[in-house]
Design a protein around this motif. Structure first.
Motif, mmCIF file in Angstrom:
data_model
loop_
_atom_site.group_PDB
_atom_site.id
_atom_site.type_symbol
_atom_site.label_atom_id
_atom_site.label_comp_id
_atom_site.label_asym_id
_atom_site.label_seq_id
_atom_site.Cartn_x
_atom_site.Cartn_y
_atom_site.Cartn_z
ATOM 1 N N ALA A 260 0.836 -1.212 0.000
ATOM 2 C CA ALA A 260 0.000 0.000 0.000
ATOM 3 C C ALA A 260 0.868 1.257 0.000
ATOM 4 O O ALA A 260 2.036 1.222 0.396
ATOM 5 C CB ALA A 260 -0.906 0.009 1.229
ATOM 6 N N ILE A 261 0.256 2.323 -0.476
ATOM 7 C CA ILE A 261 0.865 3.659 -0.332
ATOM 8 C C ILE A 261 -0.201 4.503 0.350
ATOM 9 O O ILE A 261 -1.335 4.587 -0.135
ATOM 10 C CB ILE A 261 1.237 4.272 -1.696
ATOM 11 C CG1 ILE A 261 2.228 3.369 -2.431
ATOM 12 C CG2 ILE A 261 1.825 5.674 -1.500
ATOM 13 C CD1 ILE A 261 2.591 3.851 -3.834
ATOM 14 N N THR A 262 0.139 5.097 1.505
ATOM 15 C CA THR A 262 -0.892 5.784 2.290
ATOM 16 C C THR A 262 -0.353 7.084 2.894
ATOM 17 O O THR A 262 0.851 7.311 2.936
ATOM 18 C CB THR A 262 -1.362 4.899 3.483
ATOM 19 O OG1 THR A 262 -0.287 4.781 4.420
ATOM 20 C CG2 THR A 262 -1.796 3.523 3.037
ATOM 21 N N ARG A 263 -1.289 7.901 3.388
ATOM 22 C CA ARG A 263 -0.938 8.971 4.318
ATOM 23 C C ARG A 263 -0.648 8.291 5.661
ATOM 24 O O ARG A 263 -0.774 7.053 5.784
ATOM 25 C CB ARG A 263 -2.106 9.958 4.454
ATOM 26 C CG ARG A 263 -2.274 10.910 3.278
ATOM 27 C CD ARG A 263 -1.062 11.773 3.087
ATOM 28 N NE ARG A 263 -1.313 12.929 2.235
ATOM 29 C CZ ARG A 263 -0.317 13.658 1.719
ATOM 30 N NH1 ARG A 263 0.951 13.337 1.930
ATOM 31 N NH2 ARG A 263 -0.592 14.715 0.977
ATOM 32 N N ALA A 264 -0.345 9.087 6.692
ATOM 33 C CA ALA A 264 0.021 8.481 7.970
ATOM 34 C C ALA A 264 -0.955 8.833 9.084
ATOM 35 O O ALA A 264 -0.556 9.075 10.225
ATOM 36 C CB ALA A 264 1.440 8.869 8.343
ATOM 37 N N GLY A 265 -2.249 8.868 8.760
ATOM 38 C CA GLY A 265 -3.262 8.981 9.811
ATOM 39 C C GLY A 265 -3.103 7.776 10.738
ATOM 40 O O GLY A 265 -2.755 6.677 10.290
ATOM 41 N N LYS A 317 11.479 7.903 -6.936
ATOM 42 C CA LYS A 317 11.816 7.356 -5.613
ATOM 43 C C LYS A 317 10.737 6.378 -5.137
ATOM 44 O O LYS A 317 11.041 5.297 -4.632
ATOM 45 C CB LYS A 317 11.977 8.504 -4.616
ATOM 46 C CG LYS A 317 12.285 8.018 -3.234
ATOM 47 C CD LYS A 317 12.991 9.029 -2.406
ATOM 48 C CE LYS A 317 13.332 8.362 -1.092
ATOM 49 N NZ LYS A 317 14.543 8.803 -0.531
ATOM 50 N N VAL A 318 9.478 6.796 -5.305
ATOM 51 C CA VAL A 318 8.390 5.926 -4.831
ATOM 52 C C VAL A 318 8.379 4.630 -5.643
ATOM 53 O O VAL A 318 8.220 3.535 -5.084
ATOM 54 C CB VAL A 318 7.029 6.658 -4.896
ATOM 55 C CG1 VAL A 318 5.899 5.726 -4.493
ATOM 56 C CG2 VAL A 318 7.040 7.885 -3.985
ATOM 57 N N GLU A 319 8.592 4.726 -6.943
ATOM 58 C CA GLU A 319 8.613 3.505 -7.769
ATOM 59 C C GLU A 319 9.718 2.561 -7.291
ATOM 60 O O GLU A 319 9.514 1.356 -7.143
ATOM 61 C CB GLU A 319 8.825 3.857 -9.249
ATOM 62 C CG GLU A 319 8.874 2.588 -10.096
ATOM 63 C CD GLU A 319 9.160 2.810 -11.579
ATOM 64 O OE1 GLU A 319 9.217 3.972 -12.018
ATOM 65 O OE2 GLU A 319 9.321 1.806 -12.286
ATOM 66 N N ARG A 323 8.935 -1.158 -5.820
ATOM 67 C CA ARG A 323 9.472 -2.386 -6.439
ATOM 68 C C ARG A 323 10.207 -3.215 -5.383
ATOM 69 O O ARG A 323 10.103 -4.439 -5.347
ATOM 70 C CB ARG A 323 10.397 -2.043 -7.603
ATOM 71 C CG ARG A 323 9.645 -1.452 -8.783
ATOM 72 C CD ARG A 323 10.160 -2.001 -10.111
ATOM 73 N NE ARG A 323 9.413 -1.437 -11.245
ATOM 74 C CZ ARG A 323 8.363 -2.016 -11.800
ATOM 75 N NH1 ARG A 323 7.918 -3.169 -11.350
ATOM 76 N NH2 ARG A 323 7.736 -1.443 -12.816
ATOM 77 N N HIS A 324 10.923 -2.519 -4.528
ATOM 78 C CA HIS A 324 11.661 -3.202 -3.462
ATOM 79 C C HIS A 324 10.683 -3.952 -2.536
ATOM 80 O O HIS A 324 10.882 -5.129 -2.224
ATOM 81 C CB HIS A 324 12.464 -2.151 -2.688
ATOM 82 C CG HIS A 324 13.162 -2.676 -1.500
ATOM 83 N ND1 HIS A 324 14.321 -3.403 -1.583
ATOM 84 C CD2 HIS A 324 12.842 -2.619 -0.180
ATOM 85 C CE1 HIS A 324 14.698 -3.755 -0.371
ATOM 86 N NE2 HIS A 324 13.822 -3.294 0.501
ATOM 87 N N LEU A 325 9.602 -3.270 -2.119
ATOM 88 C CA LEU A 325 8.625 -3.906 -1.218
ATOM 89 C C LEU A 325 7.928 -5.082 -1.903
ATOM 90 O O LEU A 325 7.704 -6.128 -1.281
ATOM 91 C CB LEU A 325 7.563 -2.888 -0.757
ATOM 92 C CG LEU A 325 7.969 -1.852 0.292
ATOM 93 C CD1 LEU A 325 6.784 -0.966 0.638
ATOM 94 C CD2 LEU A 325 8.497 -2.507 1.562
#
Ligand SMILES: CC(=O)N[C@H]1[C@@H](OP(=O)(O)OP(=O)(O)OC[C@H]2O[C@@H](n3ccc(=O)[nH]c3=O)[C@H](O)[C@@H]2O)O[C@H](CO)[C@@H](O)[C@@H]1O
Length: 352
Positions: A260-265, A317-319, A323-325
């Motif tokens: 997942a990619i999320t905010r940090a609520g 950077k996010v890509e 990919r690593h995760l």
């Protein structure tokens, strides 16, 4: 005047509750109320904020709750903002309505989870002799929860790091539980790998734009995006990006996605940890006292993923991190729901 004590028999409970406006406050409350309902006969009086998420979701998921809507608004920062005079007067003007409802409902206790609706409900409860329990989701507690902590029977916190943010004299009433997680049965069927992108209950334009770019660059990966109603350019959507306005059954997605990619609520972070979801978290920098950055650091400590600050979150950077995760893979598991511990403790306190 004491309303609550002995109001119900040993197998039934009347609970007044408040907490909402955003999903981050509402879902943890539902988790606890549903845990109570799984053990005892419960009746719930829920104080909602007019026009907010709880007014939309409660009639769907809990039509049996008695709902009372209040016209209140959160205080602006800085606290001495001139518009706050009207807002404070509005909060005060609800006291009569809250008290009248509490008196006729006769709750055994009030359970509140923060946000600006919680304080007037907790205060009115206290004045009527109704025991108050409060739950804080974030590492840095909200101002209203700190105020409520002064008279609450118990203060449930998600993270140990919260404790020092409460006044010393209340710390013996703090219980570290983790954030209650709203879960039901079910799992969606998704192709692998699928990445869920979600910017909290209100969405995030930044994550929407990022989702679009990532999906174009990574045709070998499927993406599901919850926009939370925030704008997104849908003119040229790639096939591997499924866009939803809001997801009603997040637990079913958490159980199925690879990453997942999320905010940090705090509630999102707790769900990631509960369902063991690898993730990149990009904190919303505008959160009060930078609390999303602190939440994100706690997530990073679990080893499940990485925080990237928004200013640093280029698509490249996010890509790379994603990919690593994905390469590392996910272990599908679920933890025990902290709602159980909270309910155990409340039952212990009120049966004394
Ligand atoms: C702008 C704001 O006030 N943000 C705060 C708010 O955020 P917000 O409501 O965004 O809180 P979180 O990100 O912690 O939680 C969002 C909740 O909504 C759910 N969800 C989200 C999208 C969707 O489509 N469907 C869905 O069900 C998530 O699964 C989660 O349960 O409360 C959090 C917890 O106090 C705080 O940490 C945040 O800083």
């Amino acid at each position: 005047m004491i309303l609550g004590s002995n109001a119900s028999d040993a197998t039934s409970l009347r609970i007044s509750a408040a907490g909402g406006v955003t999903g981050g406050h509402l879902y943890p409350n539902l988790a606890v109320l549903e845990e109570f309902a799984g053990r005892l006969n419960t009746e719930v009086l829920y104080f909602c904020v007019e026009g907010k998420l709880e007014e939309k979701l409660l009639p769907v998921f809990h039509p049996e709750y008695k709902r009372v809507s209040l016209r209140v608004q959160g205080l602006l920062r800085p606290i001495y903002h001139p518009a706050n005079v009207i807002r404070i007067l509005r909060i005060i003007s609800n006291e009569g309505k809250i008290k009248a409802n509490l008196k006729s409902f006769r709750p055994d206790f009030s359970y509140v989870s923060g946000g600006y609706v919680s304080y007037p409900v907790a205060l009115a409860s206290k004045r009527l002799g109704v025991p108050v329990f409060v739950q804080e989701q974030n590492t840095i507690p909200g101002k209203s929860n700190v105020a409520i902590s002064r008279f609450a029977e118990r203060i449930f916190v998600a993270f140990e790091e919260s404790i020092t943010h409460f006044p010393p004299e209340v710390r013996n009433r703090i219980v570290i539980t983790g954030n209650p997680i709203w879960v039901r049965e079910g799992k969606v069927e998704l192709a692998h790998p699928t990445v869920l992108i979600v910017g909290g209950s209100g969405g995030s334009e930044f994550l929407n734009a990022l989702a679009l770019e990532l999906a174009k660059r990574m045709p070998d990966v499927n993406f599901v995006l919850s926009t939370g109603g925030k704008s997104l350019d849908t003119a040229d959507l790639p096939k591997n990006l499924e866009v939803k306005n809001y997801i009603d059954n997040m637990f079913a997605y958490w159980r199925a996605v690879d990453c997942a990619i999320t905010r940090a609520g705090a509630t999102t972070i707790s769900e990631l940890i509960h369902f063991n979801v690898p993730a990149i978290v990009i904190p919303w920098e505008g959160a009060t006292e930078g609390h999303q950055v602190i939440n994100a650091k706690i997530f990073e400590k679990t080893g499940l993923g990485k925080m990237i600050r928004e200013s640093d979150a280029s698509v490249d950077k996010v890509e790379w991190e994603l990919r690593h995760l994905l390469l590392h893979g996910r272990v599908f598991s679920e933890r025990e729901n902290p709602a159980k511990k909270i309910v155990d403790e409340i039952l212990r306190v009120i049966s004394r």
